[in-house]
Design a protein around this motif. Sequence first.
Motif, mmCIF file in Angstrom:
data_model
loop_
_atom_site.group_PDB
_atom_site.id
_atom_site.type_symbol
_atom_site.label_atom_id
_atom_site.label_comp_id
_atom_site.label_asym_id
_atom_site.label_seq_id
_atom_site.Cartn_x
_atom_site.Cartn_y
_atom_site.Cartn_z
ATOM 1 N N ASP A 1 3.576 -6.140 -47.955
ATOM 2 C CA ASP A 1 1.827 -6.166 -48.378
ATOM 3 C C ASP A 1 1.634 -5.386 -49.832
ATOM 4 N N GLY A 2 2.261 -4.458 -49.472
ATOM 5 C CA GLY A 2 2.507 -3.214 -51.014
ATOM 6 C C GLY A 2 2.122 -2.470 -50.071
ATOM 7 N N GLN A 3 1.053 -2.599 -48.903
ATOM 8 C CA GLN A 3 0.656 -1.606 -47.932
ATOM 9 C C GLN A 3 1.715 -1.418 -46.702
ATOM 10 N N VAL A 4 1.870 -1.736 -46.130
ATOM 11 C CA VAL A 4 2.436 -2.062 -44.421
ATOM 12 C C VAL A 4 4.188 -2.653 -44.578
ATOM 13 N N ASN A 5 5.492 -1.577 -44.150
ATOM 14 C CA ASN A 5 6.381 -3.034 -44.221
ATOM 15 C C ASN A 5 6.345 -3.447 -42.858
ATOM 16 N N ARG A 6 7.155 -4.715 -43.371
ATOM 17 C CA ARG A 6 7.352 -5.470 -41.632
ATOM 18 C C ARG A 6 9.519 -5.519 -41.640
ATOM 19 N N ILE A 7 9.697 -5.441 -40.518
ATOM 20 C CA ILE A 7 11.218 -5.188 -40.771
ATOM 21 C C ILE A 7 12.124 -5.491 -39.608
ATOM 22 N N GLU A 8 13.028 -6.179 -40.125
ATOM 23 C CA GLU A 8 13.016 -6.624 -38.653
ATOM 24 C C GLU A 8 14.496 -6.124 -38.099
ATOM 25 N N VAL A 9 14.512 -5.781 -37.282
ATOM 26 C CA VAL A 9 15.222 -4.575 -36.341
ATOM 27 C C VAL A 9 16.265 -5.504 -34.797
ATOM 28 N N SER A 10 16.881 -7.300 -35.694
ATOM 29 C CA SER A 10 17.319 -8.548 -34.812
ATOM 30 C C SER A 10 18.401 -7.849 -34.923
ATOM 31 N N SER A 11 19.473 -6.678 -35.662
ATOM 32 C CA SER A 11 20.868 -7.146 -35.786
ATOM 33 C C SER A 11 21.382 -6.061 -36.913
ATOM 34 N N ALA A 12 22.107 -5.752 -37.285
ATOM 35 C CA ALA A 12 23.262 -4.835 -37.657
ATOM 36 C C ALA A 12 22.756 -4.834 -39.365
ATOM 37 N N ARG A 13 22.400 -6.592 -39.409
ATOM 38 C CA ARG A 13 21.991 -6.597 -41.139
ATOM 39 C C ARG A 13 20.649 -5.700 -41.645
ATOM 40 N N VAL A 14 19.636 -5.531 -40.914
ATOM 41 C CA VAL A 14 18.825 -4.677 -41.904
ATOM 42 C C VAL A 14 19.804 -3.493 -42.156
ATOM 43 N N LEU A 15 20.907 -2.937 -41.916
ATOM 44 C CA LEU A 15 21.635 -1.303 -42.670
ATOM 45 C C LEU A 15 21.794 -2.038 -43.585
ATOM 46 N N GLU A 16 22.593 -3.427 -44.123
ATOM 47 C CA GLU A 16 22.911 -4.013 -45.665
ATOM 48 C C GLU A 16 22.026 -3.943 -46.170
ATOM 49 N N ILE A 17 22.515 -3.201 -47.710
ATOM 50 C CA ILE A 17 21.986 -3.978 -49.331
ATOM 51 C C ILE A 17 22.068 -5.787 -49.598
ATOM 52 N N ALA A 18 21.043 -5.847 -49.709
ATOM 53 C CA ALA A 18 21.612 -7.021 -50.001
ATOM 54 C C ALA A 18 21.979 -7.628 -51.190
ATOM 55 N N GLU A 19 22.156 -6.915 -52.223
ATOM 56 C CA GLU A 19 23.117 -7.311 -53.699
ATOM 57 C C GLU A 19 24.419 -6.110 -52.896
ATOM 58 N N SER B 1 25.855 -0.984 -31.808
ATOM 59 C CA SER B 1 25.979 -1.105 -30.677
ATOM 60 C C SER B 1 24.209 -1.513 -30.648
ATOM 61 N N PRO B 2 23.481 -2.345 -29.996
ATOM 62 C CA PRO B 2 21.792 -2.399 -29.943
ATOM 63 C C PRO B 2 21.689 -1.205 -28.859
ATOM 64 N N ARG B 3 21.937 -0.665 -28.569
ATOM 65 C CA ARG B 3 21.760 0.893 -28.118
ATOM 66 C C ARG B 3 21.141 1.829 -28.868
ATOM 67 N N LEU B 4 22.078 2.215 -30.344
ATOM 68 C CA LEU B 4 22.074 2.924 -31.176
ATOM 69 C C LEU B 4 21.225 2.171 -32.135
ATOM 70 N N LEU B 5 21.404 0.346 -32.241
ATOM 71 C CA LEU B 5 20.454 0.612 -33.225
ATOM 72 C C LEU B 5 18.814 0.471 -33.249
#
Length: 372
Positions: A233-251, A213-217
């Motif tokens: 960029d090697g120092q700072v991460n930028r993460i897109e947390v707009s969907s549950a796919r952020v929890l998946e592994i790409a491979e 759910s969006p609430r738990l995400l």
Amino acid sequence: MSIVHLNTAGAGLMSTATLNAIQRFTSIEARIGSYETELAYEELLNVDLYRVAAGLLNAQPSDIGFFSSATEAWTSILSKLNFPRGKRVWVSASEYAANLIFFNYLKLSRDLRVEVIPTTATSPLDLDWVQRNLDEDVFLVSVSHLPSCCGVINPVEALGALLKDSSALYVVDACQSLGQLPLDVRDIHCDVLTGAGRKFLCGPRGSGIAYVSPRLLGQLELNFADLHAASTDGQVNRIEVSSARVLEIAEKSFSALVGLHTAMREYAEVGAAVNTEPYALLVQELRRLPQVQLLCEPFEQTGTVSFVPRNSSAKVFVSLARELGLNLWAGTAAHTPLLLKDLGATHFVRASVGRQVTLAQVEQALVTLRSL
């Protein structure tokens, strides 16, 4: 010898269409390359796969994530949740052992109080107890919809109705119910629902589904996100947390997902029209056999019936049945320790009826069961 497969709770038999979809994808991979095949299937893998899964659960595609198993989905999500120290977690008596192991670790690291929702004479969840004891101290409620050991149905919708206006997060393990019972996350009012592709959906092994759910995400603390959802960029991460796919592994196993896509579409076509007569016949006739003791009889059950044979061990019984063309499963109380601890059943035989099983096949299975 024709084989009757009554072990869908372990893994269902894939249809010809599902098998062909996997083989077709793998064949193209071998011919033109894996990355190139992934691109050729981009619409299926990145759009339609999520649309079909969301349709099964009455969710949004952005709420769906795919994993290699239901257990991986469950643990990957909950391990990213910050459990406040000293809070209460409620679990069902039907809870799968792996879920209990996770909570036991949290008891040590976060001083959580893990409490089991009581059962009643006729229900695996005492909803009156829930209503009396629910307060702000309950951080999370975890329920296995159907346990691993038998076909007991936990009333997840009724429980969700009691929890929906509280602050408690609600997690449903639908490993044994996905592909067998209608699941509507809006009716259940859950924050997480996880399920396996290989069981009653009759998809391939190596595939699992999660609704988040969006609430738990928004409450998850991401300690990692793969390149499909993050950059650095090697120092700072930028993460897109707009969907549950952020929890998946790409491979991941894309051939398994292609097969799962077909299996989900096949189930969506039949849905509530699944024939329950073969299961009803199996249970009815097993009750007539004095040599077996059925488990969890007072509770409503579906799909799976388990019993203790009186004149042999479960392992021997299942081995003999397999030699005669009948697939069953020898289970142990270790998989569902809370539900079985009071029954004195350390081992049992589990028979589970997938939607492809016919009345004729159940009658054939009963001939074998009576002979044993």
